[in-house]
Design a protein around this motif. Structure first.
Motif, short mmCIF file in Angstrom:
data_model
loop_
_atom_site.label_atom_id
_atom_site.label_comp_id
_atom_site.label_asym_id
_atom_site.label_seq_id
_atom_site.Cartn_x
_atom_site.Cartn_y
_atom_site.Cartn_z
N ASP A 1 61.46 37.18 41.04
CA ASP A 1 62.16 37.64 41.72
C ASP A 1 62.35 39.20 42.06
O ASP A 1 62.02 40.28 42.23
CB ASP A 1 63.74 37.50 41.73
N GLY A 2 60.73 39.62 41.75
CA GLY A 2 59.74 41.03 41.07
C GLY A 2 59.34 42.07 42.51
O GLY A 2 58.98 40.89 43.73
N PRO A 3 58.77 42.84 42.19
CA PRO A 3 58.12 43.90 43.35
C PRO A 3 56.69 43.37 44.50
O PRO A 3 56.69 43.02 45.00
CB PRO A 3 57.88 44.81 42.73
N ILE A 4 56.22 42.10 43.09
CA ILE A 4 55.09 41.48 43.98
C ILE A 4 55.04 39.59 43.55
O ILE A 4 55.99 39.09 43.02
CB ILE A 4 53.92 41.81 43.28
N SER A 5 54.50 39.13 44.81
CA SER A 5 54.24 37.58 44.40
C SER A 5 53.22 37.29 43.51
O SER A 5 52.84 38.02 43.02
CB SER A 5 54.11 36.89 45.62
N ARG A 6 53.53 35.98 43.12
CA ARG A 6 52.22 35.79 41.63
C ARG A 6 51.22 36.14 43.24
O ARG A 6 50.07 36.27 42.01
CB ARG A 6 52.88 34.34 41.97
N GLU A 7 51.21 35.46 44.01
CA GLU A 7 49.09 35.83 45.27
C GLU A 7 49.10 37.32 45.43
O GLU A 7 48.14 36.87 45.59
CB GLU A 7 49.65 34.93 46.64
N ASP A 8 50.43 38.23 45.60
CA ASP A 8 50.19 39.49 45.33
C ASP A 8 49.01 40.07 43.75
O ASP A 8 48.51 40.78 44.24
CB ASP A 8 51.05 40.36 45.61
N TYR A 9 50.05 39.47 42.57
CA TYR A 9 49.54 39.93 41.91
C TYR A 9 47.46 39.42 41.20
O TYR A 9 46.80 40.03 40.99
CB TYR A 9 50.29 39.30 40.62
N ALA A 10 47.51 37.81 42.06
CA ALA A 10 45.77 37.22 42.33
C ALA A 10 45.39 38.19 43.00
O ALA A 10 44.21 38.07 42.22
CB ALA A 10 46.52 35.73 42.22
N ASP A 11 45.53 38.46 43.69
CA ASP A 11 44.46 39.09 44.45
C ASP A 11 44.77 40.61 43.73
O ASP A 11 43.52 41.32 43.64
CB ASP A 11 45.39 39.72 45.98
N ILE A 12 45.45 41.32 43.51
CA ILE A 12 45.83 42.73 42.35
C ILE A 12 44.39 42.05 41.44
O ILE A 12 43.55 43.32 41.35
CB ILE A 12 46.83 43.04 41.80
N ALA A 13 44.82 40.94 40.48
CA ALA A 13 44.18 40.75 39.13
C ALA A 13 42.32 40.43 39.94
O ALA A 13 41.38 41.53 38.77
CB ALA A 13 44.30 39.69 38.56
N ALA A 14 42.19 39.46 41.09
CA ALA A 14 41.28 39.76 41.58
C ALA A 14 39.72 41.33 41.65
O ALA A 14 39.37 41.22 41.04
CB ALA A 14 40.83 38.80 42.39
N THR A 15 40.54 42.12 42.38
CA THR A 15 40.05 43.21 43.17
C THR A 15 40.10 43.98 42.10
O THR A 15 38.83 44.41 41.91
CB THR A 15 41.44 43.83 43.69
N LEU A 16 40.46 44.13 40.03
CA LEU A 16 40.41 44.99 39.90
C LEU A 16 38.90 44.66 38.86
O LEU A 16 37.97 45.56 38.65
CB LEU A 16 41.73 44.81 38.58
N VAL A 17 38.93 43.45 38.55
CA VAL A 17 37.74 42.93 38.32
C VAL A 17 36.48 43.28 39.15
O VAL A 17 35.35 43.39 38.41
CB VAL A 17 38.18 41.44 37.93
N LEU A 18 37.02 42.71 40.05
CA LEU A 18 35.59 42.71 41.11
C LEU A 18 35.56 44.45 41.07
O LEU A 18 34.19 44.15 41.34
CB LEU A 18 36.04 41.91 42.47
N GLU A 19 35.54 45.24 41.08
CA GLU A 19 35.84 46.62 41.87
C GLU A 19 34.62 47.13 40.24
O GLU A 19 33.77 47.75 40.24
CB GLU A 19 36.87 46.89 42.23
N GLY A 20 35.31 46.63 39.07
CA GLY A 20 34.91 46.84 38.35
C GLY A 20 33.58 46.84 37.54
O GLY A 20 33.27 47.10 37.05
N VAL A 21 33.64 45.16 37.20
CA VAL A 21 32.98 44.16 37.31
C VAL A 21 30.98 44.91 37.87
O VAL A 21 30.45 44.70 36.90
CB VAL A 21 32.96 42.95 37.68
N LYS A 22 31.62 45.19 39.12
CA LYS A 22 30.07 45.30 40.30
C LYS A 22 29.12 46.93 39.11
O LYS A 22 28.27 46.76 39.63
CB LYS A 22 30.26 45.94 41.44
N ALA A 23 30.39 47.83 38.57
CA ALA A 23 29.95 48.55 38.00
C ALA A 23 29.11 48.56 36.02
O ALA A 23 28.51 49.65 35.50
CB ALA A 23 30.77 50.15 37.73
N VAL A 24 30.10 47.72 35.64
CA VAL A 24 29.89 47.06 34.40
C VAL A 24 27.93 47.17 34.36
O VAL A 24 27.06 45.72 34.85
CB VAL A 24 29.99 45.83 34.20
N ARG A 25 27.39 47.98 33.08
CA ARG A 25 26.01 47.64 32.56
C ARG A 25 25.81 47.64 31.37
O ARG A 25 26.61 48.46 30.46
CB ARG A 25 24.63 48.84 33.56
#
Length: 198
Positions: free
Chosen positions: A174-198
């Motif tokens: 019942d919080g401010p984001i849905s489970r699906e929203d958080y899945a997108d947030i977590a994936a985006t954080l990793v995807l955007e960050g992982v492309k820069a990891v060297r």
């Protein structure tokens, strides 16, 4: 003559697993006696022992069933033919969906594996390794450089799984984001960050 299995054996077993997990998560595995487990499950102690010869066997089955279901769900969601970003997003979404209503089992997993004997702990770790490998493969498809000059694949994989595994500590339906929203947030954080990891 061998004893035949009751028609509702699997239903009763699943009910025992779910109710036991709730008790263990609330009270702690060490502090919950089998007599309390039987009461929580609405069965006699004798019937509980018909299903599980010991608390250790019960804890193992809770964890094994939970991780096996997660492993199967992730395997079904994994689509190596998708674009790497979409493949990873699909894995994250399916993992968080598999965690829905599984908080108690997840807590038992975190607390119970270290107490299992070596052979049972190894059976659990084998499932965990399959899950980690699937995520590592997906992340490597996103950024093949993760294993090129330095061994970064494991730290990145475990960072993502850590985000997902601890979501039960703070996420509220019942919080401010849905489970699906958080899945997108977590994936985006990793995807955007992982492309820069060297």
């Amino acid at each position: 003559m061998a004893r035949t299995r009751a028609a509702d054996y699997d239903d009763k077993r699943n009910a025992i697993l779910n109710r036991s997990a709730a008790l263990f998560a609330a009270k702690g595995i060490d502090r919950a006696a089998m007599s309390e487990v039987a009461r929580a499950c609405g069965v006699s102690k004798a019937l509980l022992y018909h299903y599980y010869a010991s608390k250790e066997a019960l804890v193992f089955d809770i964890i094994h069933a939970h991780l096996s279901e997660l492993d199967e769900a992730i395997a079904e969601a994994d689509a190596p033919d998708l674009a790497p970003d979409q493949r990873l997003r699909a894995l994250v979404r399916r993992t968080l969906e598999a965690y829905r209503d599984a908080n108690d089992k997840h807590k038992v997993q975190l607390a119970g594996v270290p107490a299992l004997p070596a052979d049972k702990a190894e059976a659990i770790k084998a499932i965990e390794r399959r899950i980690v490998r699937r995520y590592s493969d997906a992340l490597l498809a996103v950024n093949p450089d993760l294993n090129r000059d330095r061994p970064l694949l494991r730290p990145v994989t475990m960072s993502l799984l850590g985000m997902l595994n601890w979501v039960y500590m703070w996420f509220r339906p019942d919080g401010p984001i849905s489970r699906e929203d958080y899945a997108d947030i977590a994936a985006t954080l990793v995807l955007e960050g992982v492309k820069a990891v060297r």
